[in-house]
Scaffold this motif. Structure first.
Motif, PDB file in Angstrom:
ATOM      1  N   ILE A   1      47.301  33.081  47.853  1.00  0.00           N
ATOM      2  CA  ILE A   1      46.485  33.937  47.618  1.00  0.00           C
ATOM      3  C   ILE A   1      46.104  33.738  46.193  1.00  0.00           C
ATOM      4  O   ILE A   1      46.786  33.289  45.118  1.00  0.00           O
ATOM      5  N   SER A   2      44.924  34.225  45.625  1.00  0.00           N
ATOM      6  CA  SER A   2      44.365  33.983  44.248  1.00  0.00           C
ATOM      7  C   SER A   2      42.957  34.676  44.168  1.00  0.00           C
ATOM      8  O   SER A   2      42.329  34.884  45.114  1.00  0.00           O
ATOM      9  N   ALA A   3      42.576  34.724  42.986  1.00  0.00           N
ATOM     10  CA  ALA A   3      41.332  35.152  42.690  1.00  0.00           C
ATOM     11  C   ALA A   3      40.220  34.054  42.389  1.00  0.00           C
ATOM     12  O   ALA A   3      39.243  34.338  41.907  1.00  0.00           O
TER      13      ALA A   3
ATOM     14  N   ASN B   1      37.663  31.025  42.440  1.00  0.00           N
ATOM     15  CA  ASN B   1      36.400  30.817  43.122  1.00  0.00           C
ATOM     16  C   ASN B   1      36.331  29.902  44.091  1.00  0.00           C
ATOM     17  O   ASN B   1      35.758  29.983  45.165  1.00  0.00           O
ATOM     18  N   ASN B   2      37.262  28.898  43.953  1.00  0.00           N
ATOM     19  CA  ASN B   2      37.245  27.798  45.059  1.00  0.00           C
ATOM     20  C   ASN B   2      38.573  27.765  45.783  1.00  0.00           C
ATOM     21  O   ASN B   2      39.018  27.009  46.084  1.00  0.00           O
ATOM     22  N   LEU B   3      38.893  29.118  46.240  1.00  0.00           N
ATOM     23  CA  LEU B   3      40.264  29.154  46.947  1.00  0.00           C
ATOM     24  C   LEU B   3      40.360  28.300  48.299  1.00  0.00           C
ATOM     25  O   LEU B   3      41.375  27.634  48.610  1.00  0.00           O
ATOM     26  N   ARG B   4      39.409  28.354  48.903  1.00  0.00           N
ATOM     27  CA  ARG B   4      39.170  27.587  50.172  1.00  0.00           C
ATOM     28  C   ARG B   4      39.763  26.092  49.860  1.00  0.00           C
ATOM     29  O   ARG B   4      40.233  25.789  50.701  1.00  0.00           O
TER      30      ARG B   4
ATOM     31  N   GLU C   1      41.629  35.719  49.562  1.00  0.00           N
ATOM     32  CA  GLU C   1      41.022  36.062  48.305  1.00  0.00           C
ATOM     33  C   GLU C   1      41.684  37.441  47.750  1.00  0.00           C
ATOM     34  O   GLU C   1      41.499  38.581  48.216  1.00  0.00           O
ATOM     35  N   LYS C   2      41.880  37.440  46.308  1.00  0.00           N
ATOM     36  CA  LYS C   2      42.082  38.606  45.693  1.00  0.00           C
ATOM     37  C   LYS C   2      40.758  39.168  45.155  1.00  0.00           C
ATOM     38  O   LYS C   2      39.860  38.229  44.767  1.00  0.00           O
TER      39      LYS C   2
ATOM     40  N   PHE D   1      42.182  41.932  47.629  1.00  0.00           N
ATOM     41  CA  PHE D   1      42.401  41.401  49.108  1.00  0.00           C
ATOM     42  C   PHE D   1      42.417  43.142  49.923  1.00  0.00           C
ATOM     43  O   PHE D   1      42.735  44.152  49.302  1.00  0.00           O
TER      44      PHE D   1
END
Length: 122
Positions: A79-81, A83-86, A99-100, A102
């Motif tokens: 989990i994170s905010a 931008n490129n979490l994927r 994504e946060k 959520f």
């Protein structure tokens, strides 16, 4: 009952996720850092891991967990905010990501999906 560990360094977010999952009937251990994970007597069935931790990144912890024979099969939701979490989740072999900020239903649904995968492995 499945064990879930949440590793999140923001105490408010940690408490919110813990409350939500406890309210849904899950067994939850909430910790503020990676060291607490390694102190557990038994590894959990699922890990919810923040990517932005003090010290090491969730990305690096996820890689370590996935490369360790004893923990490789544990589903990890990153989990994170970011931008490129994927891409971050893919690069560390996380099983999923959220994504946060959520949505509560999305979080609970993803937890249930990942735990169902654990049930099919047994």
């Amino acid at each position: 009952m499945k064990d879930i560990v949440i590793i999140e360094n923001d105490r408010e977010i940690l408490e919110i996720i813990e409350f939500l999952l406890l309210d849904k009937g899950f067994k939850v251990t909430a910790v503020l850092n990676e060291e607490d994970l390694w102190r557990l007597e038994k590894m959990p069935d699922l890990i919810i891991l923040d990517n932005w931790l003090n010290g090491r990144s969730g990305h690096d912890i996820c890689i370590e967990l996935k490369e360790n024979e004893e923990t490789a099969a544990i589903p990890i939701i990153l989990i994170s905010a970011a931008n490129n979490l994927r891409e971050v989740a893919r690069s560390c072999n996380a099983d999923s990501f959220i994504e946060k900020p959520f949505d509560i239903d999305v979080l609970v649904n993803e937890v249930e999906i990942q735990l169902a995968k654990v049930d099919t492995r047994v």
